[in-house]
Design a protein around this motif. Structure first.
Motif, PDB file in Angstrom:
ATOM      1  N   ARG A 180       0.950  -1.087   0.180  1.00  0.00           N
ATOM      2  CA  ARG A 180      -0.498   0.158  -0.022  1.00  0.00           C
ATOM      3  C   ARG A 180       0.540   1.386  -0.273  1.00  0.00           C
ATOM      4  N   ASP A 181       1.766   1.333   0.933  1.00  0.00           N
ATOM      5  CA  ASP A 181       2.905   2.290   1.160  1.00  0.00           C
ATOM      6  C   ASP A 181       3.633   3.148  -0.316  1.00  0.00           C
ATOM      7  N   LEU A 182       3.848   1.474  -1.204  1.00  0.00           N
ATOM      8  CA  LEU A 182       4.603   1.770  -2.423  1.00  0.00           C
ATOM      9  C   LEU A 182       3.521   2.533  -3.460  1.00  0.00           C
ATOM     10  N   ALA A 183       2.707   1.940  -3.362  1.00  0.00           N
ATOM     11  CA  ALA A 183       1.627   2.434  -4.747  1.00  0.00           C
ATOM     12  C   ALA A 183       0.863   3.831  -4.202  1.00  0.00           C
ATOM     13  N   VAL A 184       1.042   4.384  -2.862  1.00  0.00           N
ATOM     14  CA  VAL A 184       1.060   5.518  -2.067  1.00  0.00           C
ATOM     15  C   VAL A 184       1.456   7.095  -2.621  1.00  0.00           C
ATOM     16  N   ASN A 185       3.253   6.532  -2.547  1.00  0.00           N
ATOM     17  CA  ASN A 185       4.474   6.953  -3.216  1.00  0.00           C
ATOM     18  C   ASN A 185       4.506   6.892  -4.509  1.00  0.00           C
ATOM     19  N   LYS A 186       4.541   6.159  -5.012  1.00  0.00           N
ATOM     20  CA  LYS A 186       4.589   6.421  -6.130  1.00  0.00           C
ATOM     21  C   LYS A 186       3.575   7.353  -6.866  1.00  0.00           C
ATOM     22  N   ILE A 187       2.557   7.739  -6.262  1.00  0.00           N
ATOM     23  CA  ILE A 187       1.438   8.231  -6.896  1.00  0.00           C
ATOM     24  C   ILE A 187       2.067  10.255  -6.023  1.00  0.00           C
ATOM     25  N   ALA A 188       2.595  10.032  -5.347  1.00  0.00           N
ATOM     26  CA  ALA A 188       3.091  11.365  -4.183  1.00  0.00           C
ATOM     27  C   ALA A 188       4.191  11.695  -4.679  1.00  0.00           C
ATOM     28  N   TYR A 189       4.762  10.464  -5.417  1.00  0.00           N
ATOM     29  CA  TYR A 189       5.931  11.533  -6.414  1.00  0.00           C
ATOM     30  C   TYR A 189       5.605  11.760  -7.393  1.00  0.00           C
ATOM     31  N   ASP A 190       4.691  10.939  -8.467  1.00  0.00           N
ATOM     32  CA  ASP A 190       4.958  11.993  -9.715  1.00  0.00           C
ATOM     33  C   ASP A 190       3.623  12.960  -9.409  1.00  0.00           C
ATOM     34  N   ARG A 191       3.088  13.781  -8.482  1.00  0.00           N
ATOM     35  CA  ARG A 191       1.968  14.992  -7.828  1.00  0.00           C
ATOM     36  C   ARG A 191       3.283  15.454  -7.028  1.00  0.00           C
ATOM     37  N   ALA A 192       4.693  15.464  -6.885  1.00  0.00           N
ATOM     38  CA  ALA A 192       5.328  16.111  -6.299  1.00  0.00           C
ATOM     39  C   ALA A 192       6.081  17.270  -7.365  1.00  0.00           C
ATOM     40  N   LEU A 193       6.131  18.863  -6.443  1.00  0.00           N
ATOM     41  CA  LEU A 193       6.108  20.225  -7.125  1.00  0.00           C
ATOM     42  C   LEU A 193       7.386  20.135  -7.432  1.00  0.00           C
ATOM     43  N   SER A 194       8.451  19.651  -6.085  1.00  0.00           N
ATOM     44  CA  SER A 194       9.679  20.168  -6.006  1.00  0.00           C
ATOM     45  C   SER A 194      10.505  18.782  -6.123  1.00  0.00           C
ATOM     46  N   MET A 195      11.447  19.003  -6.520  1.00  0.00           N
ATOM     47  CA  MET A 195      13.067  17.581  -6.818  1.00  0.00           C
ATOM     48  C   MET A 195      13.305  16.919  -5.713  1.00  0.00           C
ATOM     49  N   GLU A 196      13.638  18.182  -4.783  1.00  0.00           N
ATOM     50  CA  GLU A 196      13.432  17.290  -3.444  1.00  0.00           C
ATOM     51  C   GLU A 196      12.722  16.757  -3.186  1.00  0.00           C
ATOM     52  N   LEU A 197      11.419  16.914  -3.222  1.00  0.00           N
ATOM     53  CA  LEU A 197      10.784  15.687  -3.044  1.00  0.00           C
ATOM     54  C   LEU A 197      10.916  14.318  -3.416  1.00  0.00           C
ATOM     55  N   LYS A 198      10.860  14.435  -4.912  1.00  0.00           N
ATOM     56  CA  LYS A 198      10.668  14.016  -5.507  1.00  0.00           C
ATOM     57  C   LYS A 198      11.825  12.865  -5.082  1.00  0.00           C
ATOM     58  N   TYR A 199      13.339  12.935  -4.568  1.00  0.00           N
ATOM     59  CA  TYR A 199      14.173  12.388  -4.204  1.00  0.00           C
ATOM     60  C   TYR A 199      13.900  11.752  -3.132  1.00  0.00           C
ATOM     61  N   ASP A 200      13.346  13.076  -1.843  1.00  0.00           N
ATOM     62  CA  ASP A 200      13.616  11.878  -0.603  1.00  0.00           C
ATOM     63  C   ASP A 200      12.040  10.670  -0.941  1.00  0.00           C
ATOM     64  N   ILE A 201      11.303  10.789  -2.096  1.00  0.00           N
ATOM     65  CA  ILE A 201      10.452   9.781  -1.634  1.00  0.00           C
ATOM     66  C   ILE A 201      11.173   8.824  -2.637  1.00  0.00           C
ATOM     67  N   GLU A 202      11.684   8.919  -3.818  1.00  0.00           N
ATOM     68  CA  GLU A 202      12.288   8.252  -3.620  1.00  0.00           C
ATOM     69  C   GLU A 202      13.376   7.401  -3.036  1.00  0.00           C
ATOM     70  N   MET A 203      13.561   8.281  -2.026  1.00  0.00           N
ATOM     71  CA  MET A 203      14.932   6.744  -1.112  1.00  0.00           C
ATOM     72  C   MET A 203      12.698   6.051   0.132  1.00  0.00           C
ATOM     73  N   TYR A 204      12.472   6.606   0.034  1.00  0.00           N
ATOM     74  CA  TYR A 204      11.649   6.124   1.521  1.00  0.00           C
ATOM     75  C   TYR A 204      11.106   4.307   0.113  1.00  0.00           C
ATOM     76  N   MET A 205      11.432   5.304  -0.779  1.00  0.00           N
ATOM     77  CA  MET A 205      10.451   3.565  -1.843  1.00  0.00           C
ATOM     78  C   MET A 205      12.553   2.286  -1.951  1.00  0.00           C
ATOM     79  N   LYS A 206      13.543   3.498  -1.850  1.00  0.00           N
ATOM     80  CA  LYS A 206      14.366   2.175  -2.566  1.00  0.00           C
ATOM     81  C   LYS A 206      14.155   0.187  -1.501  1.00  0.00           C
ATOM     82  N   PRO A 207      13.626   0.333   0.282  1.00  0.00           N
ATOM     83  CA  PRO A 207      14.666  -0.456   0.739  1.00  0.00           C
ATOM     84  C   PRO A 207      13.785  -1.432   0.228  1.00  0.00           C
TER      85      PRO A 207
END
Length: 249
Positions: A180-207
């Motif tokens: 569930r968390d991965l699916a949510v973060n995928k949407i959040a990544y696609d909607r993120a307005l800043s590169m910083e937030l995109k990077y953070d979300i990418e790191m959240y999903m990596k493990p």
């Protein structure tokens, strides 16, 4: 009111309300209003306890909108592991609320869903669940509310969504949490307005990149309800009447 106190009270009241809905689902159009009604029904008892419970629990009401530069996050420790799942949810602004409402209207057609094969239905339900989970409209009880909403939707469409299969043990529960968390973060990544937030979300999903995906888990939990064909047994007198009618044509 501690988190332990909350869990104890919820464990006392919510299962009873879920059992009631199992027998008498809430009628609605499977829109956000319907989702709010389910949340209100499930959590209706807790504000009656008064005090902090009354101030914390707002059944059926949206959580407050966050300012655009703020982020609604949850840090979920994964039981039995050293990992933590960090999830980014919507800010609950009018744009995402309207988008989600439009999505439900366009994608929930009971008559079409009844004709779907299991694989197609699973894909559709994965999209619906992910959108609602990303919206995360309530202050508390989102997961339980969305599970009940999707269970009722599946039932209406002629499918059984058995969430108990993901509650057999801690490993199964962890699989569902992470998916569930991965699916949510995928949407959040696609909607993120800043590169910083995109990077953070990418790191959240990596493990969790090699973990099961939500669609895979739902495919294990959803089955088409088989319609039992009634066997018609004609009595001798009925057969005689039928023969007489045929002879008279």
């Amino acid at each position: 009111m501690s988190e332990k106190d909350m869990e104890e009270k919820e464990g006392l009241y919510i299962p009873r309300r879920l059992m009631e809905l199992d027998s008498h689902p809430i009628e609605g159009n499977f829109d956000l209003e319907h989702l709010c009604k389910i949340n209100q029904y499930l959590f209706q008892d807790l504000p009656k306890l008064g005090g902090k419970y009354e101030r914390f629990y707002k059944p059926g009401q949206y959580r407050a909108e966050l300012l655009p530069w703020k982020t609604w996050m949850k840090h979920r420790p994964i039981p039995g592991t050293s990992k933590t799942s960090n999830i980014v949810y919507s800010n609950m602004d009018k744009i995402i609320i309207n988008e989600t409402q439009d999505f439900l209207k366009k994608n929930i057609d009971i008559n079409k869903m009844k004709k779907m094969q299991v694989k197609t239905f699973v894909k559709k339900m994965t999209e619906i669940y992910s959108k609602l989970d990303y919206l995360h409209p309530f202050r508390d009880g989102n997961s339980r509310t969305i599970r009940e909403f999707t269970r009722e939707l599946a039932l209406k469409a002629g499918f059984e969504m058995n969430w108990e299969k993901s509650n057999l043990n801690q490993e199964k529960r962890n699989e569902l949490y992470i998916a569930r968390d991965l699916a949510v973060n995928k949407i959040a990544y696609d909607r993120a307005l800043s590169m910083e937030l995109k990077y953070d979300i990418e790191m959240y999903m990596k493990p969790f990149k090699n973990c099961k995906k939500l669609e895979e888990i739902l495919s294990e939990n959803i089955e088409k309800i088989k319609v039992k064909k009634q066997k018609i047994v004609m009595s001798f007198s009925d057969k005689d009447k039928s023969n007489n009618r045929n002879m008279g044509r």
